[in-house]
Design a protein around this motif. Structure first.
Motif, PDB file in Angstrom:
ATOM      1  N   LEU A 208     -54.856  31.133 -30.352  1.00  0.00           N
ATOM      2  CA  LEU A 208     -55.326  30.390 -29.317  1.00  0.00           C
ATOM      3  C   LEU A 208     -54.487  28.565 -29.295  1.00  0.00           C
ATOM      4  CD1 LEU A 208     -57.649  29.788 -27.915  1.00  0.00           C
ATOM      5  CD2 LEU A 208     -59.088  29.540 -29.472  1.00  0.00           C
ATOM      6  N   ALA A 209     -54.107  28.082 -30.268  1.00  0.00           N
ATOM      7  CA  ALA A 209     -53.587  26.780 -30.139  1.00  0.00           C
ATOM      8  C   ALA A 209     -52.074  26.822 -29.387  1.00  0.00           C
ATOM      9  CB  ALA A 209     -52.714  26.014 -31.373  1.00  0.00           C
ATOM     10  N   GLY A 210     -51.803  27.752 -29.415  1.00  0.00           N
ATOM     11  CA  GLY A 210     -50.382  28.058 -28.242  1.00  0.00           C
ATOM     12  C   GLY A 210     -50.909  27.966 -26.868  1.00  0.00           C
ATOM     13  N   ILE A 211     -52.383  28.870 -26.787  1.00  0.00           N
ATOM     14  CA  ILE A 211     -52.271  29.472 -25.108  1.00  0.00           C
ATOM     15  C   ILE A 211     -52.969  27.731 -24.596  1.00  0.00           C
ATOM     16  CG2 ILE A 211     -54.481  30.154 -24.203  1.00  0.00           C
ATOM     17  CD1 ILE A 211     -53.979  32.629 -26.275  1.00  0.00           C
TER      18      ILE A 211
ATOM     19  N   PHE B 105     -50.812  25.327 -21.555  1.00  0.00           N
ATOM     20  CA  PHE B 105     -51.224  25.204 -20.217  1.00  0.00           C
ATOM     21  C   PHE B 105     -50.909  23.976 -19.986  1.00  0.00           C
ATOM     22  CE2 PHE B 105     -54.250  29.081 -20.643  1.00  0.00           C
ATOM     23  CZ  PHE B 105     -53.786  30.034 -19.351  1.00  0.00           C
ATOM     24  N   PHE B 106     -51.035  22.680 -21.056  1.00  0.00           N
ATOM     25  CA  PHE B 106     -50.562  20.992 -20.928  1.00  0.00           C
ATOM     26  C   PHE B 106     -48.616  21.345 -20.274  1.00  0.00           C
ATOM     27  CE2 PHE B 106     -55.034  20.992 -23.597  1.00  0.00           C
ATOM     28  CZ  PHE B 106     -54.877  19.610 -23.002  1.00  0.00           C
TER      29      PHE B 106
ATOM     30  N   LEU C 155     -50.135  13.861 -21.027  1.00  0.00           N
ATOM     31  CA  LEU C 155     -50.442  15.219 -21.384  1.00  0.00           C
ATOM     32  C   LEU C 155     -49.551  14.908 -22.790  1.00  0.00           C
ATOM     33  CD1 LEU C 155     -51.839  17.147 -18.683  1.00  0.00           C
ATOM     34  CD2 LEU C 155     -53.170  15.582 -20.384  1.00  0.00           C
ATOM     35  N   TYR C 156     -48.420  14.673 -23.068  1.00  0.00           N
ATOM     36  CA  TYR C 156     -47.811  15.105 -23.724  1.00  0.00           C
ATOM     37  C   TYR C 156     -48.069  15.006 -25.573  1.00  0.00           C
ATOM     38  CZ  TYR C 156     -46.369  10.213 -25.298  1.00  0.00           C
ATOM     39  OH  TYR C 156     -46.325   9.412 -25.373  1.00  0.00           O
ATOM     40  N   ILE C 157     -48.672  14.406 -25.781  1.00  0.00           N
ATOM     41  CA  ILE C 157     -49.181  13.672 -26.740  1.00  0.00           C
ATOM     42  C   ILE C 157     -50.485  14.888 -27.468  1.00  0.00           C
ATOM     43  CG2 ILE C 157     -51.348  12.613 -28.107  1.00  0.00           C
ATOM     44  CD1 ILE C 157     -50.196  10.469 -26.407  1.00  0.00           C
TER      45      ILE C 157
ATOM     46  N   PHE D  50     -51.736  20.402 -30.559  1.00  0.00           N
ATOM     47  CA  PHE D  50     -51.287  21.419 -29.816  1.00  0.00           C
ATOM     48  C   PHE D  50     -50.499  22.614 -30.788  1.00  0.00           C
ATOM     49  CE2 PHE D  50     -55.521  20.429 -27.856  1.00  0.00           C
ATOM     50  CZ  PHE D  50     -56.081  21.282 -28.621  1.00  0.00           C
ATOM     51  N   PHE D  51     -49.039  22.073 -30.107  1.00  0.00           N
ATOM     52  CA  PHE D  51     -47.930  22.346 -30.729  1.00  0.00           C
ATOM     53  C   PHE D  51     -47.693  23.150 -31.852  1.00  0.00           C
ATOM     54  CE2 PHE D  51     -43.504  22.277 -32.066  1.00  0.00           C
ATOM     55  CZ  PHE D  51     -42.814  23.454 -31.765  1.00  0.00           C
ATOM     56  N   ALA D  52     -47.976  22.162 -32.556  1.00  0.00           N
ATOM     57  CA  ALA D  52     -47.951  21.655 -34.595  1.00  0.00           C
ATOM     58  C   ALA D  52     -49.205  22.696 -35.301  1.00  0.00           C
ATOM     59  CB  ALA D  52     -48.420  20.055 -35.159  1.00  0.00           C
TER      60      ALA D  52
END
Length: 736
Positions: free
Chosen positions: A266-269, A273-274, A300-302, A307-309
């Motif tokens: 879910l974090a990957g999805i 999107f970001f 939005l890179y922040i 969420f990537f982590a």
């Protein structure tokens, strides 16, 4: 005086020369050792990236991390040391190397005579296409990334997919499901490694870029290329997983999966999107027309990093964590520098729509003639920062830095209108000084070493406001010759194309009388100016120097650009970088000893967030202490009275230059109206007259101009004879 007295007087001088020789020898040896260690760390880093996809290497990494997970660094710290340790080591050694390399002596090494030869960084190979002008070195880098992607794909095809299809327990549909899943995993792994490179070129004051003498405005194109590559890989990563889940009937359960010891889907999805939002708004058909949308969306890179982590967990996040941490170091430094309000010493408005701003700066703030600064006016936009090339020499003897701004968009048009209205108001009131004007500044950024001083023969090609960095180069060369400083350029050809002849007044910022006063053997300058959309000259219309420009001097309080910057005091900068890095390992160790191990924290995504928190805390706390001390040191060493004296000196000199501009311009240039430059003819004549020498070509202008010059340089280099010159193509164009 007797002989013994003479020897007594000569002895101290001899000791001084001997000590200087020993110090120089030790410094040179230490620099060679640092280079060797940094190259070894870089090769180790690349080796880890290339061989990790092998099953045997994955097993070795797993065994190694299992053995040292009980150390003070813990599992996360050990993996971080493995994947990001080499780039952190290079950064640590870089600040030491840059301190050893600082000073005029390094410039003397660069500007010494060299045998003409080809250089991969300055040899254009591809001049047309979506990537723009690509040098031989850049092409090698592109091919290496392509080879790496194919290598990983081949490894997964042989190791993973062959195991799946020989498994008799799997149905055909399940085999293809796992085929797409394992392929998706390969795309994700490559994307994570590419992400570890993507944050390096976007760090404006990066020690790694300064070590390689690659300026931020040139490296940003690598960030763009890597950004496109990463998002393509991550899109394929998500798409292939989605197809695999559909085949196995695991939709929608896998979409909302958030397991503690596996990927948080879910974090990957949310992450993708970001990522798409950042990517789409940066594409060429969106960004130019909607710059503000691009600018704000890029922040939005922040959220993307957070969420990537969580999506990949602590292990795979450590692959990219090193370069992200170095970006944090640079970003926090930029944030601290931009908090200080900077005085605008004077504003000059040209009828062609160009505005010159003169900003107050301290003497210890280093920059060179091809540097750039980021500027923000809070009255125009609180968030937007825009880059501009420096148009003044650091050797002008004054505590100021000049930039030229042309109204080309909404932001620059509003700035031009604001300054134009204020100048008109002050002229009507007959005031010598206007009310206080201030701005926020980041930078300056640019080449660590002035590469333009490497060439005795220079060809400067400008399009429109692209003349700005070349004004700085010409001023810098003049000052260096007059002050007896190292300066190799002796023959300079300036080719400048413009739409209207009213842009000629910009050249008045150089001081043409300074060029005319130099002996011919010191500097031979030839200006070829092409006015493309006008047939008559300004001089024929009887324009006087009073019509050319209007200059208003602002009330200054001595607030100069902050030296809390990557180009400020190198010792303080080194202390900031080193303290942040050591602070990170201290926090990781403390967190592992007092929290993760005692409380048996095993969630992958949670440990990744803890690592991210340690990265932020180390920069803000450990690095912040050094920045606070640096800022107090700056306040102690700044003198308001000196800034005011330099302001008056600059203003007086500027007025003198304006008075003699037109007369000097008419006798020192060739102006052609209604035509464009024929680069084949221009470079052909240079080739015939120069002989076997290096010719530095620097271009600043639109992509079409850059491609035309690169094409001619490539053509002449490939067809050259033994006694012909070698043309070295350099671009100073950038669009952020």
């Amino acid at each position: 005086m007797d002989e013994s007295s003479s020897q007594a007087l000569l002895l101290p001088n001899g000791n001084y020369e001997a000590t200087a020789f020993v110090n120089k020898f030790l410094s040179t040896m230490l620099k060679w050792v640092l280079k060797f260690v940094m190259w070894a760390a870089f090769i180790t880093w690349l080796l880890i990236i290339f061989i990790y996809p092998l099953q045997s290497v994955e097993t070795l990494v797993t065994d190694w991390t299992d053995k040292i997970r009980d150390s003070f660094l813990g599992y996360t710290g050990s993996v971080f040391l493995l994947f990001s340790g080499p780039v952190i080591i290079i950064a640590l050694l870089s600040v030491v190397y840059l301190n050893l390399s600082s000073g005029e002596g390094e410039i003397q090494e660069i500007t010494g005579p060299k045998r003409p030869s080809y250089r991969m960084w300055t040899f254009p190979v591809l001049v047309e296409g979506p990537l723009g002008v690509v040098s031989a070195a850049e092409l090698v880098g592109i091919l290496l990334f392509a080879v790496y992607i194919l290598w990983v794909a081949g490894v997964y095809a042989v190791q993973k997919l062959s195991i799946i299809f020989v498994n008799t327990e799997f149905t055909t549909l399940l085999k293809w499901s796992w085929f797409f899943r394992m392929t998706a995993r390969g795309f994700g792994l490559v994307g994570a490694f590419c992400l570890s490179f993507m944050f390096i070129p976007v760090s404006r004051g990066s020690v790694l870029l300064r070590l390689l003498n690659i300026p931020f405005e040139h490296a940003i194109r690598y960030h763009i290329w890597l950004g496109h590559l990463c998002m393509c890989l991550f899109t394929l990563h998500g798409s292939f997983y989605f197809i695999g889940w559909i085949m196995s009937g695991e939709i929608p359960s896998e979409l909302i999966s958030w397991t503690p010891t596996d990927g948080a889907n879910l974090a990957g999805i949310i992450n993708i999107f970001f990522g798409w939002s950042i990517w789409i708004t940066s594409l060429p058909f969106v960004r130019p027309k909607n710059f503000e949308l691009f600018y704000y969306t890029h922040h939005l890179y922040i959220i993307f990093i957070i969420f990537f982590a969580m999506h990949v967990g602590n292990f795979f996040f450590c692959i990219a964590a090193g370069s992200i941490f170095l970006f944090m170091i640079d970003r926090f430094l930029r944030f601290c520098q931009s908090r200080k309000t900077v005085d605008i010493v004077s504003t000059t408005y040209f009828p062609c729509g160009v505005v010159e701003l003169v900003l107050s700066r301290p003497e210890c703030l280093n920059y060179n003639a091809l540097s750039a600064v980021f500027l923000r006016f809070r009255g125009i936009s609180f968030m937007q920062w825009h880059p501009f090339s420096v148009s003044s020499s650091p050797l002008n003897g004054k505590n100021c830095i000049s930039i030229l701004i042309k109204a080309c968009g909404d932001w620059t048009s509003r700035l031009k209108d604001h300054i134009s209205e204020e100048n008109e108001e002050q002229e009507q009131l007959n005031l010598h000084h206007s009310s206080k004007l201030t701005a926020s500044i980041e930078g300056p950024y640019g080449h660590e070493l002035p590469y333009q001083l490497e060439y005795e023969n220079l060809v400067l090609v400008a399009g429109g406001i692209g003349i700005s960095p070349f004004i700085a180069i010409l001023s810098d060369v003049i000052y260096r010759i007059k002050q007896g400083k190292p300066c190799l350029p002796r023959n300079i050809i300036l080719v400048w194309t413009m739409k209207r002849s009213n842009e000629l007044s910009i050249l008045s910022t150089i001081g043409m009388e300074s060029i005319r006063s130099l002996p011919f053997d010191k500097l031979h300058l030839e200006m070829l100016i092409y006015v493309t959309q006008q047939l008559e000259t300004v001089l024929e219309n009887g324009v006087s120097h009073k019509d050319i420009r209007s200059c208003i001097h602002s009330v200054s309080n001595g607030n100069a650009i902050s030296v809390v910057a990557s180009t400020g005091n190198k010792m303080w900068f080194a202390g900031y970088v080193i303290s942040s890095i050591f602070g990170l390992f201290i926090l990781i160790s403390l967190l592992n000893v007092f929290y993760i191990t005692p409380y048996e924290i095993t969630n992958w995504w949670y440990q990744a967030l803890l690592l991210l928190a340690c990265m932020v805390a180390s920069v803000v706390s450990f690095g912040g202490v050094v920045l606070a001390l640096w800022y107090n040191w700056e306040k102690t060493n700044s003198t308001e009275e000196k800034a005011k004296n330099n302001e008056e000196q600059y203003n007086e000199q500027h007025i003198m230059n304006s008075d003699s501009f037109l007369e000097s311009l008419a006798s020192s240039t060739r102006i052609q109206y209604g035509s464009r430059p024929d680069f084949r003819e221009i470079f052909g004549s240079i080739s015939k007259l120069s002989g076997y020498v290096d010719v530095g070509v620097i271009v600043c202008g639109p992509p079409t101009l850059e491609a035309s010059v690169a094409t001619e340089c490539r053509s002449l280099n490939m067809s050259r004879k033994s006694n012909d010159p070698i043309f070295h193509f350099n671009s100073n164009s950038f669009s952020l």
